[in-house]
Design a protein around this motif. Sequence first.
Motif, mmCIF file in Angstrom:
data_model
loop_
_atom_site.group_PDB
_atom_site.id
_atom_site.type_symbol
_atom_site.label_atom_id
_atom_site.label_comp_id
_atom_site.label_asym_id
_atom_site.label_seq_id
_atom_site.Cartn_x
_atom_site.Cartn_y
_atom_site.Cartn_z
ATOM 1 N N PRO A 155 0.824 -1.160 -0.120
ATOM 2 C CA PRO A 155 -0.199 0.041 0.106
ATOM 3 C C PRO A 155 0.733 1.333 -0.063
ATOM 4 N N LYS A 156 0.521 2.347 -0.897
ATOM 5 C CA LYS A 156 1.182 3.417 -0.890
ATOM 6 C C LYS A 156 0.741 4.599 0.088
ATOM 7 N N ASN A 157 -0.376 4.687 0.585
ATOM 8 C CA ASN A 157 -0.622 5.583 1.456
ATOM 9 C C ASN A 157 -1.812 5.250 2.571
ATOM 10 N N ASP A 158 -1.997 6.007 3.714
ATOM 11 C CA ASP A 158 -2.995 5.767 4.766
ATOM 12 C C ASP A 158 -4.243 5.038 4.199
ATOM 13 N N GLU A 159 -4.694 5.630 3.151
ATOM 14 C CA GLU A 159 -6.136 5.179 2.613
ATOM 15 C C GLU A 159 -5.991 3.682 2.093
ATOM 16 N N GLU A 160 -4.876 3.464 1.387
ATOM 17 C CA GLU A 160 -4.822 1.901 0.852
ATOM 18 C C GLU A 160 -4.783 1.151 1.949
ATOM 19 N N LEU A 161 -3.827 1.511 3.023
ATOM 20 C CA LEU A 161 -3.473 0.711 4.238
ATOM 21 C C LEU A 161 -4.844 0.439 4.974
ATOM 22 N N GLN A 162 -5.731 1.508 5.004
ATOM 23 C CA GLN A 162 -6.824 1.432 6.051
ATOM 24 C C GLN A 162 -8.037 0.371 5.338
ATOM 25 N N LYS A 163 -7.975 0.275 3.923
ATOM 26 C CA LYS A 163 -8.681 -0.452 3.264
ATOM 27 C C LYS A 163 -8.282 -2.103 3.451
ATOM 28 N N PHE B 119 1.527 -0.032 11.456
ATOM 29 C CA PHE B 119 1.939 -0.516 10.035
ATOM 30 C C PHE B 119 2.640 0.170 9.111
ATOM 31 N N ASN B 120 2.690 1.584 9.229
ATOM 32 C CA ASN B 120 3.254 2.427 8.519
ATOM 33 C C ASN B 120 4.670 2.508 8.900
ATOM 34 N N LYS B 121 5.063 2.175 10.341
ATOM 35 C CA LYS B 121 6.325 1.837 10.953
ATOM 36 C C LYS B 121 6.815 0.854 10.143
#
Length: 287
Positions: free
Chosen positions: A198-206, A231-233
């Motif tokens: 995932p490239k950003n928070d939106e994709e990660l949240q999905k 998960f961003n970390k």
Amino acid sequence: MKKIMILLLLSFVLFYPIRSFADMAEGDMIVTLGENLTEEQKNNLLEEMDAPKDVQIVTVSNQEEHQYLGKYVSKSLIGTKAISSSSVTIAPKGSGITVKTKNINWVTDEMYVNALITAGVKDANIYITAPMSVSGTAALTGIIKAYEISADKTIPEEVKQAANQEMVETAKLGDSIGDENAAALIAKVKEDIAKNKPKNDEELQKIIEQAAKDLNVTLTDEEMQRLIDFFNKLKDLNIDWNQVSDQLNKAKDQISKYLQSEEGQGFLEKIKQFFIWLIDAIKSIFS
């Protein structure tokens, strides 16, 4: 207060080598012992682990527990004594990670497997124990240190921190959605990150939302944000995601192998017999 003491074993230090790193081979064992164990407790745990007399030992200090867990849990939870212990046995190449525990009441086997995979541990049989019931969080640091010794490999400090944080976050989440769901959720998300990056928070949240939906669990806004931050970390660390995916797949295989084993078949037979008894009991009520 229930989740207290195992913030003990994940630490590491005072290592007294008995053989050189190059001599470590399949079947060799390294043991981690809590610094505050009595001599009797140490001897009993070594016997319980079936450790050889010349086993390499890593001593875990309470100071190290605070070093690796102080950012994620309160000092009162970590406590003042290092007690938890473990053995790490080198497994055949490609076999993955197995974890068994005794007297661990908060962190589950699956949580350890998840965190160790994040740390880059592979192909090891791990046994975690203590002379009394403890939470289990502190075991991770000692295991990671022992693995570094056995593999003659240094795991980056920030990756060790991430593995400790993952274990604590999963255990906390388990209090809300159940231990099995929490471990499965973390594994599912990591696997999807490895596949889709995932490239950003939106994709990660999905990804997180889909994993939660698949498991039929509901996350609070706070839990969702904590997972996104965590998960961003992970995404920003130098983690081999191909290895993460591979080790997660091996962990799944171990579950299916258990169900096919003699022990697993016996377990399934007990479930079958229970339902036969239950149906008979219901029939007798109406007959």
